[in-house]
Design a protein around this motif. Sequence first.
Motif, short mmCIF file in Angstrom:
data_model
loop_
_atom_site.label_atom_id
_atom_site.label_comp_id
_atom_site.label_asym_id
_atom_site.label_seq_id
_atom_site.Cartn_x
_atom_site.Cartn_y
_atom_site.Cartn_z
N GLU A 1 -8.13 10.33 -3.98
CA GLU A 1 -9.02 9.51 -3.15
C GLU A 1 -8.51 8.08 -3.03
O GLU A 1 -8.65 7.45 -1.99
CB GLU A 1 -10.44 9.50 -3.76
N ILE A 2 -7.92 7.57 -4.13
CA ILE A 2 -7.34 6.21 -4.07
C ILE A 2 -6.25 6.18 -2.99
O ILE A 2 -6.20 5.27 -2.17
CB ILE A 2 -6.74 5.81 -5.45
N ALA A 3 -5.40 7.25 -2.98
CA ALA A 3 -4.33 7.32 -1.98
C ALA A 3 -4.91 7.38 -0.57
O ALA A 3 -4.49 6.63 0.33
CB ALA A 3 -3.45 8.54 -2.25
N ALA A 4 -5.91 8.25 -0.36
CA ALA A 4 -6.49 8.42 0.98
C ALA A 4 -7.16 7.12 1.44
O ALA A 4 -7.04 6.72 2.60
CB ALA A 4 -7.51 9.56 0.95
N ASP A 5 -7.85 6.46 0.51
CA ASP A 5 -8.55 5.21 0.84
C ASP A 5 -7.55 4.11 1.21
O ASP A 5 -7.77 3.36 2.17
CB ASP A 5 -9.40 4.78 -0.37
N ALA A 6 -6.45 4.03 0.44
CA ALA A 6 -5.43 3.00 0.72
C ALA A 6 -4.78 3.25 2.07
O ALA A 6 -4.48 2.32 2.82
CB ALA A 6 -4.38 3.00 -0.39
N GLU A 7 -4.60 4.54 2.40
CA GLU A 7 -4.01 4.90 3.67
C GLU A 7 -4.90 4.43 4.82
O GLU A 7 -4.45 3.87 5.81
CB GLU A 7 -3.88 6.43 3.74
N GLN A 8 -6.21 4.64 4.64
CA GLN A 8 -7.16 4.33 5.72
C GLN A 8 -7.48 2.84 5.82
O GLN A 8 -7.48 2.27 6.91
CB GLN A 8 -8.46 5.12 5.49
N PHE A 9 -7.77 2.19 4.66
CA PHE A 9 -8.31 0.82 4.71
C PHE A 9 -7.32 -0.29 4.38
O PHE A 9 -7.52 -1.43 4.77
CB PHE A 9 -9.53 0.71 3.79
N PHE B 1 0.81 -1.23 0.00
CA PHE B 1 0.00 0.00 0.00
C PHE B 1 0.84 1.28 0.00
O PHE B 1 0.36 2.32 -0.43
CB PHE B 1 -1.03 -0.03 1.14
N ASP B 2 2.10 1.17 0.43
CA ASP B 2 2.96 2.36 0.33
C ASP B 2 3.13 2.76 -1.14
O ASP B 2 3.05 3.94 -1.48
CB ASP B 2 4.34 2.09 0.95
N THR B 3 3.32 1.74 -2.00
CA THR B 3 3.48 2.04 -3.43
C THR B 3 2.15 2.48 -4.04
O THR B 3 2.13 3.37 -4.90
CB THR B 3 4.05 0.80 -4.17
N VAL B 4 1.03 1.88 -3.59
CA VAL B 4 -0.29 2.33 -4.07
C VAL B 4 -0.42 3.83 -3.79
O VAL B 4 -0.75 4.62 -4.68
CB VAL B 4 -1.45 1.56 -3.38
N ILE B 5 -0.12 4.22 -2.55
CA ILE B 5 -0.30 5.62 -2.13
C ILE B 5 0.63 6.54 -2.93
O ILE B 5 0.19 7.57 -3.47
CB ILE B 5 -0.03 5.76 -0.60
N LYS B 6 1.89 6.13 -3.06
CA LYS B 6 2.87 6.95 -3.78
C LYS B 6 2.46 7.14 -5.25
O LYS B 6 2.48 8.24 -5.79
CB LYS B 6 4.25 6.28 -3.69
#
Length: 155
Positions: A116-124, A73-78
């Motif tokens: 939003e994808i980044a925020a969602d990945a961070e949260q969930f 998820f770190d790479t998803v967010i980045k």
Amino acid sequence: MKNCKLSWSLVVVLSIIVTLLGYKFTVGEVQPSDDGRQAVILTKDERNALLLEMRNWLQNSQAILAAASEKDFDTVIKSARASGMAAEADTPGSLFRKIPVEMKALGFGTRKKFDEIAADAEQFKESNRTVAKLSDAMNNCIACHATYRFVETTQ
Ligand code: HEC
């Protein structure tokens, strides 16, 4: 009295100029294209800058999918952030006048969806959510490509 007339004429002339500028800003620099889409007329550098942004969007979308499948998820967010509003700073200012307002809305909307994808990945931290949100964002890619193309000015 004469001065008053003069300033009213000035108000009228200025209003017309502002209206014309506003109109130009809304419709952008477009022409009907023979493939049924709208051609946005750009200089070579502007077109190249936008196409580079497009390739970044494609690359980041692939990176998000690959990372989601590995629950990285770190790479998803980045990767999602790299496609989000922060990347808008790389867009040349001259494009603002040339791109029609609906296209701008789709472009900004797409950037917001990546944020939003980044925020969602961070949260969930849930791959299914990331994939569903990316799929939704990619409907914007399809909608815009169906409507617009970029054409380089000949001058
Ligand atoms: C606001 C409109 C808009 C959105 C949203 C959009 N694109 Fe594009 N894209 C375009 C236009 C216009 C072209 C040029 C197409 C043409 O001239 O035929 C283009 C071209 C491309 C290209 C070709 C790049 C090249 O070097 O030739 C790729 C790849 C691409 N887009 C990917 C994407 C992806 C992936 C997304 C979504 C994440 C996306 N685009 C979202 C408007 C958009």
